[in-house]
Write a protein that holds these residues in place. Structure first.
Motif, PDB file in Angstrom:
ATOM      1  N   ARG A   1      -5.755  -7.059  -6.211  1.00  0.00           N
ATOM      2  CA  ARG A   1      -4.563  -7.197  -6.901  1.00  0.00           C
ATOM      3  C   ARG A   1      -4.691  -6.167  -8.454  1.00  0.00           C
ATOM      4  N   ALA A   2      -5.613  -5.976  -8.656  1.00  0.00           N
ATOM      5  CA  ALA A   2      -5.548  -5.264 -10.108  1.00  0.00           C
ATOM      6  C   ALA A   2      -5.314  -3.757  -9.843  1.00  0.00           C
ATOM      7  N   LEU A   3      -5.129  -3.467  -8.731  1.00  0.00           N
ATOM      8  CA  LEU A   3      -4.566  -1.888  -8.448  1.00  0.00           C
ATOM      9  C   LEU A   3      -3.037  -1.849  -8.187  1.00  0.00           C
TER      10      LEU A   3
ATOM     11  N   ASN B   1       7.414  -0.708  -6.388  1.00  0.00           N
ATOM     12  CA  ASN B   1       6.236  -1.360  -6.625  1.00  0.00           C
ATOM     13  C   ASN B   1       4.863  -0.897  -5.461  1.00  0.00           C
ATOM     14  N   LEU B   2       4.039  -0.529  -6.043  1.00  0.00           N
ATOM     15  CA  LEU B   2       2.805  -0.131  -5.322  1.00  0.00           C
ATOM     16  C   LEU B   2       2.099  -1.177  -5.250  1.00  0.00           C
ATOM     17  N   PHE B   3       1.842  -1.696  -4.016  1.00  0.00           N
ATOM     18  CA  PHE B   3       1.367  -3.271  -3.855  1.00  0.00           C
ATOM     19  C   PHE B   3      -0.047  -2.861  -3.234  1.00  0.00           C
ATOM     20  N   ARG B   4      -1.123  -3.515  -3.506  1.00  0.00           N
ATOM     21  CA  ARG B   4      -2.493  -3.403  -2.793  1.00  0.00           C
ATOM     22  C   ARG B   4      -2.945  -4.742  -2.557  1.00  0.00           C
ATOM     23  N   PRO B   5      -2.527  -5.057  -1.254  1.00  0.00           N
ATOM     24  CA  PRO B   5      -3.094  -6.693  -0.846  1.00  0.00           C
ATOM     25  C   PRO B   5      -4.416  -7.105  -1.268  1.00  0.00           C
TER      26      PRO B   5
ATOM     27  N   VAL C   1       7.769  11.070  -6.263  1.00  0.00           N
ATOM     28  CA  VAL C   1       6.986  10.105  -6.827  1.00  0.00           C
ATOM     29  C   VAL C   1       5.593  10.209  -6.182  1.00  0.00           C
ATOM     30  N   SER C   2       4.785  11.104  -7.180  1.00  0.00           N
ATOM     31  CA  SER C   2       3.314  11.214  -6.461  1.00  0.00           C
ATOM     32  C   SER C   2       2.486   9.959  -6.698  1.00  0.00           C
ATOM     33  N   ILE C   3       1.841   9.913  -5.673  1.00  0.00           N
ATOM     34  CA  ILE C   3       0.744   8.732  -5.457  1.00  0.00           C
ATOM     35  C   ILE C   3      -0.579   9.357  -5.046  1.00  0.00           C
ATOM     36  N   LYS C   4      -0.937  10.402  -5.452  1.00  0.00           N
ATOM     37  CA  LYS C   4      -2.181  11.049  -5.426  1.00  0.00           C
ATOM     38  C   LYS C   4      -3.259  10.098  -6.148  1.00  0.00           C
ATOM     39  N   HIS C   5      -2.976   9.475  -7.233  1.00  0.00           N
ATOM     40  CA  HIS C   5      -3.966   8.812  -8.118  1.00  0.00           C
ATOM     41  C   HIS C   5      -4.236   7.442  -7.399  1.00  0.00           C
ATOM     42  N   LEU C   6      -3.504   7.045  -6.436  1.00  0.00           N
ATOM     43  CA  LEU C   6      -3.971   5.812  -5.825  1.00  0.00           C
ATOM     44  C   LEU C   6      -5.319   5.829  -5.173  1.00  0.00           C
ATOM     45  N   LYS C   7      -5.869   4.478  -5.197  1.00  0.00           N
ATOM     46  CA  LYS C   7      -7.179   4.733  -4.282  1.00  0.00           C
ATOM     47  C   LYS C   7      -6.985   4.509  -3.069  1.00  0.00           C
ATOM     48  N   PRO C   8      -7.693   5.064  -2.044  1.00  0.00           N
ATOM     49  CA  PRO C   8      -7.500   5.119  -0.694  1.00  0.00           C
ATOM     50  C   PRO C   8      -7.436   3.561  -0.185  1.00  0.00           C
ATOM     51  N   GLY C   9      -6.570   3.666   0.898  1.00  0.00           N
ATOM     52  CA  GLY C   9      -6.658   2.365   1.653  1.00  0.00           C
ATOM     53  C   GLY C   9      -5.245   2.009   2.007  1.00  0.00           C
ATOM     54  N   TYR C  10      -5.170   0.805   2.419  1.00  0.00           N
ATOM     55  CA  TYR C  10      -3.706   0.134   2.719  1.00  0.00           C
ATOM     56  C   TYR C  10      -2.988  -0.092   1.700  1.00  0.00           C
ATOM     57  N   TRP C  11      -1.463   0.235   1.618  1.00  0.00           N
ATOM     58  CA  TRP C  11      -0.738  -0.051   0.376  1.00  0.00           C
ATOM     59  C   TRP C  11       0.580  -0.511   0.972  1.00  0.00           C
ATOM     60  N   ARG C  12       1.433  -1.103   0.133  1.00  0.00           N
ATOM     61  CA  ARG C  12       2.765  -1.570   0.342  1.00  0.00           C
ATOM     62  C   ARG C  12       3.559  -0.887  -0.731  1.00  0.00           C
ATOM     63  N   VAL C  13       4.501  -0.116  -0.278  1.00  0.00           N
ATOM     64  CA  VAL C  13       5.253   0.653  -1.484  1.00  0.00           C
ATOM     65  C   VAL C  13       6.851  -0.263  -1.121  1.00  0.00           C
TER      66      VAL C  13
END
Length: 141
Positions: free
Chosen positions: A92-94, A85-89, A110-122
């Motif tokens: 939620r839409a991301l 799970n790539l969770f953006r607190p 697993v590449s996560i380059k496509h994610l928007k910059p910021g805080y994530w919980r993997v």
């Protein structure tokens, strides 16, 4: 102006401010719980704690974030199945959920380059030899 008028004007001003705040808060969009089934997950929280203890007992870091390549490295044995799970607190839409199935020997990237910059919980949950495991990393892109 006498005391009576001052008190009345203060009360009217206070009521106007409160009503304005109520109208603003009712019209706000995007206010939601972190997950849809928040209460169900709270009940199962002890299971999550037990899964984390099993993960610590493995003696290896299963989930590693590589900031240079903006990727997550999974160190799982062949035959393991689970979900990442790539969770953006904050948005939620991301959020994203990826199925994980290890078929080859070695670490999986697993590449996560496509994610928007910021805080994530993997969050990684998987099954290995009939046991359920869980590990979570907090990262900033």
């Amino acid at each position: 102006m006498d005391w009576g008028k001052g008190i009345i004007l203060t009360i009217i001003g206070f009521v106007i401010v409160v009503m304005t705040m109520v109208v603003i808060s009712v019209r706000m969009d995007g206010i939601e719980l972190v997950t849809d089934n928040y209460y169900e997950q709270e009940i199962k929280y002890q299971d999550r704690i037990d899964e984390e203890k099993l993960t610590l007992a493995l003696g290896r870091d299963v989930l590693v974030y590589e900031s240079d390549t903006k990727s997550v490295i999974l160190d799982l044995p062949v035959g393991s199945k689970g979900k990442l799970n790539l969770f953006r607190p904050s948005e939620r839409a991301l959020d994203q959920e990826l199925a994980v199935e290890i078929k080859d020997v070695g670490k999986k990237e697993v590449s996560i380059k496509h994610l928007k910059p910021g805080y994530w919980r993997v969050q990684l949950s998987w099954t290995e030899n009939g046991e359920n495991y869980y590990q979570e990393k907090k990262i900033s892109l």
